[in-house]
Motif scaffolding. Sequence first.
Motif, short mmCIF file in Angstrom:
data_model
loop_
_atom_site.label_atom_id
_atom_site.label_comp_id
_atom_site.label_asym_id
_atom_site.label_seq_id
_atom_site.Cartn_x
_atom_site.Cartn_y
_atom_site.Cartn_z
N GLY A 1 -17.50 -10.27 -8.21
CA GLY A 1 -17.76 -11.38 -7.29
C GLY A 1 -17.54 -12.71 -7.98
O GLY A 1 -16.95 -13.63 -7.40
N LYS A 2 -18.00 -12.82 -9.20
CA LYS A 2 -17.84 -14.06 -9.97
C LYS A 2 -16.35 -14.35 -10.20
O LYS A 2 -15.89 -15.48 -10.02
N LEU A 3 -15.59 -13.33 -10.56
CA LEU A 3 -14.15 -13.51 -10.78
C LEU A 3 -13.44 -13.93 -9.50
O LEU A 3 -12.59 -14.82 -9.51
N LEU A 4 -13.79 -13.30 -8.38
CA LEU A 4 -13.18 -13.67 -7.09
C LEU A 4 -13.55 -15.10 -6.70
O LEU A 4 -12.70 -15.89 -6.29
N PHE A 5 -14.84 -15.43 -6.82
CA PHE A 5 -15.32 -16.75 -6.41
C PHE A 5 -14.65 -17.84 -7.26
O PHE A 5 -14.20 -18.86 -6.74
N GLU A 6 -14.57 -17.61 -8.56
CA GLU A 6 -13.96 -18.60 -9.43
C GLU A 6 -12.46 -18.72 -9.20
O GLU A 6 -11.89 -19.81 -9.34
N ARG A 7 -11.82 -17.63 -8.80
CA ARG A 7 -10.39 -17.71 -8.44
C ARG A 7 -10.21 -18.55 -7.19
O ARG A 7 -9.25 -19.32 -7.08
N LEU A 8 -11.14 -18.43 -6.24
CA LEU A 8 -11.08 -19.29 -5.04
C LEU A 8 -11.22 -20.76 -5.41
O LEU A 8 -10.48 -21.61 -4.90
N LEU A 9 -12.18 -21.07 -6.27
CA LEU A 9 -12.39 -22.46 -6.68
C LEU A 9 -11.14 -23.01 -7.35
O LEU A 9 -10.72 -24.15 -7.09
N ILE B 1 -7.64 0.37 -7.91
CA ILE B 1 -8.24 0.51 -6.57
C ILE B 1 -8.90 -0.82 -6.19
O ILE B 1 -9.67 -1.39 -6.98
N VAL B 2 -8.60 -1.30 -4.99
CA VAL B 2 -9.21 -2.55 -4.52
C VAL B 2 -10.69 -2.30 -4.26
O VAL B 2 -11.05 -1.49 -3.40
N GLN B 3 -11.53 -2.99 -5.02
CA GLN B 3 -12.99 -2.82 -4.92
C GLN B 3 -13.68 -4.08 -4.42
O GLN B 3 -14.91 -4.12 -4.33
N GLU C 1 -14.16 -17.12 4.42
CA GLU C 1 -14.60 -16.32 5.57
C GLU C 1 -15.44 -15.13 5.11
O GLU C 1 -16.51 -14.89 5.65
N ASP C 2 -14.94 -14.39 4.12
CA ASP C 2 -15.68 -13.23 3.63
C ASP C 2 -15.42 -13.01 2.16
O ASP C 2 -14.28 -13.18 1.70
N ILE C 3 -16.45 -12.61 1.46
CA ILE C 3 -16.31 -12.14 0.08
C ILE C 3 -17.17 -10.87 -0.01
O ILE C 3 -18.29 -10.85 0.48
N LEU C 4 -16.58 -9.83 -0.57
CA LEU C 4 -17.29 -8.56 -0.66
C LEU C 4 -16.84 -7.82 -1.90
O LEU C 4 -15.66 -7.79 -2.23
N VAL C 5 -17.81 -7.20 -2.56
CA VAL C 5 -17.54 -6.24 -3.63
C VAL C 5 -18.21 -4.95 -3.18
O VAL C 5 -19.35 -4.97 -2.70
N THR C 6 -17.51 -3.83 -3.31
CA THR C 6 -18.07 -2.55 -2.88
C THR C 6 -19.39 -2.29 -3.61
O THR C 6 -19.57 -2.71 -4.76
#
Length: 155
Positions: free
Chosen positions: A102-110, A66-68, A88-93
């Motif tokens: 959030g850390k995993l998403l942010f580091e993937r962006l970097l 499930i996308v969280q 533009e946006d970063i969100l974790v439910t």
Amino acid sequence: MHNNQPTIVIRRATATDCPRLMELIRELALFEKAPEQVTVSLEHFILSGFGQHPVWWAFVAECDGIVQGFALYYIRYSTWKGQRMYLEDILVTEPMRGKGLGKLLFERLLEEARETGLNGMVWQVLEWNEPAIRFYKKYNADLDPEWINCSLTFQ
């Protein structure tokens, strides 16, 4: 020993993720106290990300299928710095916050910004969003209070 940790996958968003992304965008708008500001249609959202000329890309955090969470970005051009990623946006439910998504998403962006030859990443954070500000400070982000946001909306 049984491990109850969810299986977390960070992957590129696909067009089929868009309805769920729109749900999360509405959740973010509610959190930012502006739910009425989300006026984009699902069709426009899909076309903008997966049409002939995409203008945004995203990563999703999937927990047990499930996308969280998600992080949506585009490329902007700075006359001073060149091409940069704009987050533009970063969100974790809400129920999944504090679990490292959030850390995993942010580091993937970097990682993506570096891999594609961009020279940095920029974004905005609401001045009252203390948890987000603390998160960004962990990355030694430069938080600049000097600039004023400006926008025009066409009807």
